[in-house]
Scaffold this motif. Structure first.
Motif: not given
Length: 125
Positions: A20-21, A87-90, A92, A112
């Protein structure tokens, strides 16, 4: 101009953990064409004359290390935009975006699974 690299093959423990990222982040960088290849998550640049691509594959022996992949941005505003998308994609451990040195504006973050990435813009100080 001579190209300095052709592609990036990134290793992760499990593609499912980062799919997803990268499906959100890579198109924002200009890798807009997803290519179906067994065992890979791969995105290519849309220019038919250039084979530039970013691929992600699984490696059971993957360990987080200190390597970093830095992507070029055309402006500080683009760094800001890509930082928000990351940031919205995850992403860290986001650091920045900040001016780290005269003429050097960047955001640092991890995918991630802990691979280190950066988006930067350089200008003459």
């Amino acid at each position: 101009m001579r190209r300095h690299y052709d592609h990036i093959d990134l290793r992760v423990p499990r593609i499912a953990d980062v799919a997803d990222f990268y499906r959100q982040f890579l198109p924002a960088l200009g890798f807009t064409r997803e290519v179906e290849i067994e065992g890979w998550l791969q995105f290519e640049a849309p220019d038919a004359d250039i084979t530039e691509f970013f691929g992600v594959t699984e490696s059971s022996g993957h360990t987080i290390n200190e390597n970093r992949i830095a992507f070029w941005a055309e402006s500080a505003a683009e760094v800001d935009q890509l930082a928000e998308i990351a940031s919205q994609c995850g992403a860290r451990r986001i650091e920045g975006p900040l001016h780290y040195a005269p003429g050097y504006y960047a955001v640092f973050f991890e995918d991630p699974c802990g691979n280190r990435l950066e988006v930067c813009h350089r200008s003459k100080p």
